[in-house]
Design an enzyme around this catalytic site. Sequence first.
Site, PDB file in Angstrom:
ATOM      1  N   SER A 124       0.851  -1.180   0.000  1.00  0.00           N
ATOM      2  CA  SER A 124       0.000   0.000   0.000  1.00  0.00           C
ATOM      3  C   SER A 124       0.886   1.229   0.000  1.00  0.00           C
ATOM      4  CB  SER A 124      -0.866   0.009   1.259  1.00  0.00           C
ATOM      5  OG  SER A 124      -0.013   0.135   2.383  1.00  0.00           O
ATOM      6  N   LYS A 125       0.255   2.377  -0.204  1.00  0.00           N
ATOM      7  CA  LYS A 125       1.003   3.637  -0.174  1.00  0.00           C
ATOM      8  C   LYS A 125       1.674   3.826   1.177  1.00  0.00           C
ATOM      9  CE  LYS A 125       0.793   7.585  -2.826  1.00  0.00           C
ATOM     10  NZ  LYS A 125       0.088   7.736  -4.079  1.00  0.00           N
ATOM     11  N   ARG A 126       0.912   3.521   2.230  1.00  0.00           N
ATOM     12  CA  ARG A 126       1.423   3.690   3.598  1.00  0.00           C
ATOM     13  C   ARG A 126       2.652   2.813   3.811  1.00  0.00           C
ATOM     14  NH1 ARG A 126      -1.482   2.104   8.202  1.00  0.00           N
ATOM     15  NH2 ARG A 126      -3.374   3.287   7.856  1.00  0.00           N
ATOM     16  N   GLU A 137       5.761   4.154   2.125  1.00  0.00           N
ATOM     17  CA  GLU A 137       6.394   5.247   2.867  1.00  0.00           C
ATOM     18  C   GLU A 137       7.167   4.694   4.059  1.00  0.00           C
ATOM     19  OE1 GLU A 137       6.627   8.402   1.932  1.00  0.00           O
ATOM     20  OE2 GLU A 137       5.625   7.661   0.134  1.00  0.00           O
TER      21      GLU A 137
END
Length: 496
Positions: free
Chosen positions: A260-262, A265
């Site tokens: 996921s994007k999270r 990061e």
Amino acid sequence: MPKDAKPQPARVRFAPSPTGLTHLGSARTALYNYLLARQTGGVFILRIEDTDQKRYDPNAEADLTSSLRWLGLQWDEGPEAGGPHTPYYQSQRMETYRRHAEELVERGKGFYCFCTPAELDAERKAQQARKEQPHYSGKCRDIPPAEARQRVANGETHVVRFKSPKEGSITVVDQLRGEITVENRTIDDRVLLKSDGHALYHLAAMVDDHLMGITHVLRGEEWLPSLPLHVHIYEAFGWEQPKWFHLSVFLKPSGKGKMSKRETEAMKLTGQSIFIQDLKDMGYLPEGVLNWIALMGWSYDDKTEFFTLEDLVDKFDISRLNPSPAAIDFKKFDHFNGLHIRALPAEALAARLLPYFEAAGHSISLEQLLPIVPLIQTRMTTLDEGPELAGFLFQEAIDPPAEMLVGQGLDAAASAAAVGKALEILEVLPEFTAANMEEPLRAVAEELGLKAGQLFGMLRNAVTGQQVSPPLFESMELVGRETVLARLRAAVEKLA
Ligand code: GLU
């Protein structure tokens, strides 16, 4: 590819949306497309799917082309390369899509929809309240064509939707998963052309794939649910379908859940990344990246693990693609990168290492770097470890703290004595070569009742200023007698 099979030249495309930086998933899609094209003597097309202006990222395209080039995946048709289907930017092909949307309406396979956003919103909320899957109600589906045309001519705001069959079922074929049958009533009348005249993916990609003569569509698994709709669209136009391949998704390193994007990061904080340019900066080789991602969704024989891009072109077999999700495994990545570092000829590795030495503040020449390469080649996982291992060789001065100079299990005085003894030996060594050092220094250790490792560790720390380095004696030879002696004297003084 079986040697006796004569492949049909494939026309394939990699069709990214420029909405962000190029990551492992898109690189793998590009790679498999590239391999099929090269292996069959076909054509690899790069098409930029930039229809979504809201998600457009102006940096994405430069990142994309430089990532593909760094990986060595050069496209035959597309931006910069040109080709018979120019332009390869969907934003410049809007007129083509509009014409095709009109053609569907003409054929009774598309319709004008005049529902306002507010109406559609209210409809969706009512459906949700009834615990239904949100879907288009079909309100404008059966407006008589003449009436609809008149409303369009009067300037009424409208979109074009696909008139999806509602009876029966459709069976589609994904080459990795086989036949998939779905009830037609579950397929929505999707918008093809928005009220501002912009085409959406479902129309633009099908039209382009057809016009560009695409024979095999290799794309992400997230498009599998849309496949029945896409096959209906092909059939509505009366076109021959390509072969469809939906590539497995990547899972988080834990194997639990999709990336996921999270997660992406969070990964950066631990010094890992899924973005191609980051991997380059971190000292990974394109060969390592390619080898790793090639095997995340494909295998050759379940035991061969080392592949160059050339090997892959030769050995890739599209029938061995695997639909199971693959967890991102950075340990494997390091392993592959190490293999490819060790496989490089010394000159090539020196050339690749040079920018990393420069970035670490050492302005040196290729000639200076070359003799060091054999000492570090087997000890590196990534190129940025080169200066970490051997940067001391190009440093004027090193200044290790006193604690670092103390030998394991010794006090400062005993350490000073040991280093002093070694110093005496090295001062009078007839020739200051690695081969000459080991024996007398082992004798020193024995004489002092030390393990060789204890003495060598002290010498390493004193001469290199670091705990990990290339082999000690070779390092000392490269540093040179004068500097070695000066550093050892400094160490003795500091210990006293
Ligand atoms: N633009 C789409 C994406 O980036 C491409 C899908 C496809 O390959 O058809 O997901």
